[in-house]
Motif scaffolding. Structure first.
Motif, short mmCIF file in Angstrom:
data_model
loop_
_atom_site.label_atom_id
_atom_site.label_comp_id
_atom_site.label_asym_id
_atom_site.label_seq_id
_atom_site.Cartn_x
_atom_site.Cartn_y
_atom_site.Cartn_z
N GLU A 182 0.84 -1.21 0.00
CA GLU A 182 0.00 0.00 0.00
C GLU A 182 0.87 1.25 0.00
OE1 GLU A 182 -3.34 0.13 -0.18
OE2 GLU A 182 -3.52 -2.06 -0.24
N THR B 236 -1.28 -2.92 -5.34
CA THR B 236 -1.73 -3.08 -3.95
C THR B 236 -2.56 -4.36 -3.88
OG1 THR B 236 -3.85 -1.95 -4.22
CG2 THR B 236 -1.90 -0.57 -3.81
N ARG C 114 -6.36 -3.40 -0.09
CA ARG C 114 -6.55 -3.30 1.38
C ARG C 114 -6.91 -4.63 2.02
NH1 ARG C 114 -9.48 2.62 2.28
NH2 ARG C 114 -7.92 3.81 1.09
#
Length: 391
Positions: free
Chosen positions: A332, A364, A367
């Protein structure tokens, strides 16, 4: 009679890596291939080699397994080929030698017994120098400093020159000493130096197979000539490190400022670790922990560039080449994009490949998982190489 092999150069045109005389052709160093015909020639009583400073271990490895009874101790060369030959001649002189000397470039590994015999026999009673020459088949142009054609010499008067070149020892050494005293340092072969000293140089027929290995592509052709088929091998690598206290991370050999560091035994460069494992995987040569165990204190805080350089060198030692390196970094933060080109350049420099063979991608995990929670970062790598086929 003596043979003097010049093996002190760095071979920069062959690309980064080992000096070309120590690279492998069909599993054996180029220098070893060049030495064997001279060691097999009964008329040659001693064989001397001029090596580069710091190449003692490489030389010892190259001659391992050869019949070294007539090999004398190597001599350290100079900054130019001319200086290196002079040092080799002086070493032979100090050992009391005075006869016929054959000077050969170690980067010509395909010299034959027939060529050596031809060099010996062409040096007639009245000749001081004899060199192998090949007719030129291409039209040759001489250009001026601006790149325009200044002259087209008659092709039937031109030849290309090879080694071994045969000389009467005394006149050759005298010519070298005279050139050194006159600060004449631009001679690229010993025949030109003898011409400068006023001596006539005889020629004999060269051998089309007696090629000089100069560029990286020459080694591919050399392996193919020996029947070594190069096959493509692909390896993958993966590495992960958790974030910890610190103010930077290392990614692909580049120091990137960050509000955390990584927890690692070395510098924690996940990119270089993954690439190292990818190359070792393509070689079927263990993994990074095999060669650099984290239990060994000497690797504590070590720069990961040395791990990747080691793996790249293993490829070259096996007679192979790196075709492509593909690295994906998953995190991230920090942002990889602003550093992408610097990372590519660093990896290219470490591995000795063109920057066009290095691909860097960043993504990424949306999340999710440990990288999505900013607990650490990961890297995945693929290495594509070519190696001589093994049974």
């Amino acid at each position: 009679m003596a043979a003097l092999l010049v093996a002190a150069g760095r071979g920069l045109r062959a690309g980064d890596g080992e000096p070309k005389q120590y690279r492998l052709v069909n599993g054996r160093p180029v220098l070893a291939h060049a030495l064997m015909p001279f060691l097999a020639e009964p008329a040659i009583e001693r064989v001397a080699v001029v090596i580069g400073e710091g190449d003692e271990a490489r030389y010892a490895n190259a001659i391992a397994g050869l019949d070294s009874a007539r090999l004398v101790a190597p001599t350290l060369g100079g900054e130019t080929r001319q200086a290196s030959v002079r040092r080799g001649l002086l070493a032979l002189s100090r050992a009391g030698f005075d006869g016929i000397v054959l000077v050969h470039d170690a980067a010509r590994p395909f010299v034959s017994r027939a060529q050596i015999s031809a060099a010996i026999h062409r040096l007639g009673a009245g000749d001081l120098a004899a060199i192998p020459a090949m007719p030129v088949t291409d039209t040759i142009k001489r250009t001026d400093t601006s790149g325009h054609v200044a002259e087209t010499p008659p092709r039937d008067q031109l030849v290309s020159v090879q080694t071994p070149q045969a000389f009467r020892f005394g006149p050759l050494l005298e010519a070298h000493e005279a050139a050194a005293a006159a600060l004449q340092h631009g001679f690229t072969d010993d025949a030109a130096l003898m011409e400068w000293a006023g001596h006539t140089v005889a020629t004999f027929r060269g051998d089309p197979a007696n090629v000089k290995l100069t560029h990286a592509e020459d080694f591919l052709r050399a392996n193919a000539r020996h029947g070594a088929v190069l096959v493509t091998r692909v390896g993958t690598g993966y590495d992960v490190h958790a974030f910890g206290p610190g103010d930077h991370v290392w990614l692909g050999g580049v120091r990137i400022g960050h509000d955390q560091g990584v927890v690692a035994h070395s510098d924690g460069d996940v990119g270089l670790h993954a690439l190292t494992d990818a190359l070792l995987g393509a070689l079927a040569d263990g993994d990074i922990g095999t060669h650099f165990p984290p239990s060994d204190p000497q690797w504590r805080g070590a720069a990961s560039a040395q791990f990747l350089a080691f793996a790249a060198q293993r490829v070259r030692e096996r007679g192979g080449r790196i075709d492509h390196l593909d690295l994906t970094i998953v995190c991230e933060a920090p942002k990889v994009g602003p550093h992408r080109e610097a990372i590519r350049a660093e990896i290219a420099a470490i591995t000795g490949v063109a920057i066009g063979k290095v691909a860097i991608k960043a993504t990424t995990s949306e999340r999710m998982g440990f990288t999505g929670r900013r607990e650490g970062l990961a890297a995945l790598a693929t290495a594509t190489i070519r190696l001589p086929e093994e049974d």
